[in-house]
Design a protein around this motif. Structure first.
Motif, PDB file in Angstrom:
ATOM      1  N   LYS A   8     -20.893   9.696 -44.850  1.00 58.35           N
ATOM      2  CA  LYS A   8     -20.998   9.250 -46.243  1.00 58.35           C
ATOM      3  C   LYS A   8     -22.083   8.196 -46.377  1.00 58.35           C
ATOM      4  N   LYS A  77     -21.971   4.884 -57.859  1.00 60.39           N
ATOM      5  CA  LYS A  77     -20.723   5.648 -57.746  1.00 60.39           C
ATOM      6  C   LYS A  77     -21.043   6.926 -57.000  1.00 60.39           C
ATOM      7  N   ASN A  83     -14.029  13.056 -53.566  1.00 60.43           N
ATOM      8  CA  ASN A  83     -13.621  11.754 -53.038  1.00 60.43           C
ATOM      9  C   ASN A  83     -14.629  10.706 -53.514  1.00 60.43           C
ATOM     10  N   SER A  84     -14.196   9.829 -54.439  1.00 63.89           N
ATOM     11  CA  SER A  84     -15.114   8.920 -55.104  1.00 63.89           C
ATOM     12  C   SER A  84     -15.025   7.504 -54.548  1.00 63.89           C
ATOM     13  N   ASN A  85     -16.181   6.834 -54.467  1.00 59.86           N
ATOM     14  CA  ASN A  85     -16.268   5.441 -54.022  1.00 59.86           C
ATOM     15  C   ASN A  85     -17.281   4.686 -54.856  1.00 59.86           C
ATOM     16  N   ASP A  86     -17.025   3.398 -55.105  1.00 57.87           N
ATOM     17  CA  ASP A  86     -17.969   2.523 -55.790  1.00 57.87           C
ATOM     18  C   ASP A  86     -18.520   1.519 -54.794  1.00 57.87           C
ATOM     19  N   ALA A 105     -19.260  -3.343 -50.395  1.00 64.56           N
ATOM     20  CA  ALA A 105     -18.106  -2.833 -51.128  1.00 64.56           C
ATOM     21  C   ALA A 105     -17.469  -3.978 -51.913  1.00 64.56           C
TER      22      ALA A 105
END
Length: 272
Positions: A8, A77, A83-86, A105
């Motif tokens: 990722k 974003k 599968n989401s992450n900020d 993060a």
């Protein structure tokens, strides 16, 4: 788990290579261009006059952002297969030499750092205590072999890929925009430039490999007398994998003196 997280991070550092910005000094926003989204990449069947093509290429090249160094910070974003992450990306570039990325993060904790050069890719994952050290060709796991270091750098500042600025491209006017299209070996491309000669949409596909990339740039602003997008949306599909990223840069600077700190701690282990 370690490999999934590291992958990722790599996707963020390599595939999400586009910049949107807001200068430290007061920015002069310009009217944004809303791109016309079209996932179908096609090649026009007619070829304009060669003189017209040469003139348009000269105009496009004249509006490319030139710089020695770049630095920017973007709220990002990222969605990988749902599968989401900020995260926040801090990007530094020494033109044609290196791209440095720090990813933070929640609470501003740095979770990863990357250094990309024309020859290599290095990533450290601070959450897992692992690292990746590969030749640049490692990017071909996620992108076509036509992608090189200059491609990533161009995307980060909203420029046209240098390989597309040739007389082999078909160029035509479309509702006030300029459309540049054609093939680059096994890739089909279709690129739209707004009235300001800046990229508003970029389609790239390889039907044989099941790869497609759609990039849209909007909300252009003036930063250090350079016109750059402040919003970048990226959609990449590779087989059954889908990667979506939305970047919004809140700070950018050009031609500052920068450092590019990167070292792999001895206690870190290679990623699988």
């Amino acid at each position: 788990m370690k490999r999934n997280i590291l992958n990722k991070v790599f996707i963020i550092c390599g595939v999400l290579a586009i910049v949107s910005c807001k200068a430290r000094k007061k920015a002069m926003p310009v009217a944004s261009v809303t791109p016309k989204i079209d996932n179908t990449v096609s090649i026009p069947t007619t070829t304009p006059d060669l003189t017209y093509v040469k003139n348009e290429l000269a105009a496009i090249k004249g509006h490319q952002v030139t710089f020695n160094t770049f630095s920017g910070r973007a709220s990002t974003k990222l969605d990988v297969n749902g599968n989401s992450n900020d995260v926040t990306m801090n990007v530094r570039i020494a033109h044609e030499k290196k791209i440095w990325v720090s990813i933070t993060a929640i609470l501003g904790i740095e979770v990863a750092r990357a250094l990309i050069t024309p020859d290599s890719i290095k990533i450290i994952n601070k959450l897992q205590g692992v690292y990746l050290k590969k030749p640049f060709s490692y990017v071909y796991r996620y992108a076509s072999r036509q992608v090189n270091y200059n491609t990533i750098e161009s995307l980060l500042v909203g420029n046209v890929m240098p390989e597309l600025l040739t007389e082999n491209s078909v160029i035509k006017a479309d509702m006030g925009n300029i459309v540049l299209s054609g093939t680059l070996q096994d890739l089909i491309y279709n690129l739209t430039l707004g009235t300001n000669m800046r990229v508003t949409q970029f389609n790239l596909s390889n039907n044989n490999e099941g790869q497609a990339l759609l990039v849209t740039n909007s909300n252009f602003i003036q930063a250090n007398n350079k016109l750059v997008p402040s919003q970048i949306n990226i959609l990449s599909t590779i087989g059954d994998k889908k990667i979506q990223a939305n970047l919004h840069y809140n700070k950018v600077d050009f031609d500052l003196e920068l450092d590019f700190p990167f070292n792999i701690p001895e206690r870190y282990t290679p990623a699988d």
